[in-house]
Design a protein around this motif. Structure first.
Motif, PDB file in Angstrom:
ATOM      1  N   GLY A 237       0.808  -1.214   0.000  1.00 48.72           N
ATOM      2  CA  GLY A 237       0.000   0.000   0.000  1.00 48.72           C
ATOM      3  C   GLY A 237       0.839   1.262   0.000  1.00 48.72           C
ATOM      4  O   GLY A 237       0.647   2.165  -0.834  1.00 48.72           O
ATOM      5  N   LEU A 240       2.859   1.579  -3.387  1.00 47.69           N
ATOM      6  CA  LEU A 240       2.062   2.035  -4.527  1.00 47.69           C
ATOM      7  C   LEU A 240       1.744   3.522  -4.431  1.00 47.69           C
ATOM      8  O   LEU A 240       1.689   4.221  -5.441  1.00 47.69           O
ATOM      9  N   GLY A 241       1.548   4.010  -3.209  1.00 43.33           N
ATOM     10  CA  GLY A 241       1.216   5.420  -3.021  1.00 43.33           C
ATOM     11  C   GLY A 241       2.416   6.330  -2.881  1.00 43.33           C
ATOM     12  O   GLY A 241       2.260   7.553  -2.723  1.00 43.33           O
ATOM     13  N   ALA A 249      -4.135   7.862  -4.043  1.00 38.73           N
ATOM     14  CA  ALA A 249      -4.648   7.105  -2.901  1.00 38.73           C
ATOM     15  C   ALA A 249      -5.926   6.340  -3.233  1.00 38.73           C
ATOM     16  O   ALA A 249      -6.098   5.179  -2.823  1.00 38.73           O
ATOM     17  N   ILE A 252      -5.314   2.928  -5.023  1.00 40.53           N
ATOM     18  CA  ILE A 252      -4.447   1.881  -4.465  1.00 40.53           C
ATOM     19  C   ILE A 252      -5.208   0.566  -4.278  1.00 40.53           C
ATOM     20  O   ILE A 252      -4.753  -0.507  -4.711  1.00 40.53           O
TER      21      ILE A 252
END
Length: 412
Positions: A237, A240-241, A249, A252
């Motif tokens: 998480g 990816l952000g 956001a 994700i």
């Protein structure tokens, strides 16, 4: 799935994982500063409830399921009481009661994951071909659990969204009560008393089978793979952000859900692959899926397209290793201890693997963070290396007896 029994088993799996998927993604924010305002230690303790339940389940719950209870009645009782426990969390605000209810729910819920597998295997004519299709219901249930929450949280943000997220306990609790009732309609799966002269403890009898080298190797590899698998959810998480990858956001979770969609598709064809590649090759490919995904994370973090596409490997990782693992356990262990054997390996998948992932990857990510920037290359090389080591261990040390490859050994 033409038979009525298989269809019921599919619905059982949908409800089984709907219960878990309803609360897991949002409970952490609800316990934070905009919700219950628990401390980090208190939040961590709530997170250990599954670990505790997976350990105690080996000694108590799975023991009863194997030797004393009809499996469908065990499911009904566990989901009734466990459902009431998680329903109560909707109204509770203080930590001791909240933790107590989560622990009670976990103690009753976690063993049902193994028991639901055992019920499925007991009533499928050919587990190699059919279990993937039945277990696919679990992934669908996990994804369906997001929809009630979508409507509950729609248009809300910040503290208002966190406050509304307590509805996860209503959704989870009600679905648990539904499964409690539905379990009574499942095919009868009688208890399997200990044989004369045999230990009355099913878990102990199951553990003795680890003296066989191929099962001991599989046990070790399962621990490694479970640690990597749980580590993915801890690290993906934030990765990816991050500024490096640059996924917004709100996207994700949809990006990560690509892996769950792939899991559904892979489950559907798992029987075909198993019948052609066998246990060993299928499991090795499942483990190598982690290595390929984390290698892309490590060496191509700025290639957003590749980062998104490689999520597809989640389906390969889960179906080819974990689903195959459950089918193999059913083939390798005697009928009277299969539920406890499933619980023994779930101790690694749901408990010790998750705990080890937190002990390894959370401090490692902190150590590799300088001025708020994470050295993702070095971070992801660790699970990549662990995956390669596990695959090599399977390749050179996992030699199951040839008779376990015969379809008759996995049919009922």
């Amino acid at each position: 799935m033409k038979s009525p029994a298989a269809k019921k088993l599919f619905v059982m799996m949908v409800l089984e994982f709907f219960i878990w998927g309803a609360w897991l993604p949002l409970i952490w924010g609800y316990m934070g500063k905009d919700g219950l305002n628990f401390t980090e230690t208190q939040i961590t303790l709530v997170g250990t409830a599954f670990v505790i339940a997976s350990i105690l389940g080996i000694f108590f719950s799975n023991q009863f399921a194997d030797r004393n209870f009809a499996a469908e009645k065990f499911m009904a009782f566990s989901h009734l009481v466990g459902g009431l426990a998680i329903l109560g969390m909707y109204w509770v605000k203080d930590f001791p009661t909240f933790f107590g209810l989560m622990l009670l729910h976990s103690l009753l819920y976690v063993p049902t994951i193994s028991v639901s597998n055992s019920i499925a295997f007991a009533h499928l004519k050919d587990a190699k071909k059919e279990f993937g299709l039945v277990r696919m219901g679990g992934t669908i249930g996990w994804m369906l659990a997001a929809w009630p929450l979508y409507f509950v949280l729609e248009g809300k943000a910040g503290a208002e969204a966190v406050a509304a997220s307590r509805n996860i306990f209503l959704v989870s609790g009600i679905s648990s009560l539904v499964l409690a009732v539905f379990s009574l309609s499942l095919p009868h799966t009688p208890p399997k008393p200990a044989k004369a002269g045999e230990s009355g403890f099913a878990w102990l009898h199951a553990a003795k089978f680890l003296k066989k080298p191929f099962l001991l190797v599989l046990f070790i590899v399962t621990f490694i793979d479970a640690t990597i698998h749980n580590g993915y959810f801890l690290m993906a998480g934030s990765f990816l952000g991050s500024e490096t990858v640059g996924i917004k956001a709100q996207w994700i979770m949809p990006v990560m859900s690509i892996g769950q969609i792939a899991e559904i598709l892979t489950m559907a064809v798992l029987g075909w692959f198993l019948s052609r590649m066998g246990w060993k090759t299928t499991m090795i490919l499942g483990v190598l899926g982690h290595a390929a995904r984390f290698a892309v994370f490590a060496f191509m973090p700025q290639n957003q397209t590749m980062i998104i596409l490689v999520q597809v490997l989640h389906g390969v990782c889960y179906a080819f290793f974990f689903a195959t693992l459950y089918i193999f356990i059913d083939a390798a262990f005697p009928k009277d201890v299969r539920s406890s054997a499933q619980g023994l390996f779930n101790l690694l998948v749901l408990g010790l693997g998750d705990f080890a992932a937190k002990l390894i990857f959370i401090p490692l990510q902190g150590k590799l963070t300088v001025d708020g920037v994470v050295n993702y290359r070095e971070l992801f090389l660790w699970p990549t290396g662990m995956s390669l080591a596990a695959a090599l261990l399977l390749l050179f040390a996992f030699w199951p007896p040839k008779e376990l490859d015969a379809p008759a050994e996995v049919s009922h």
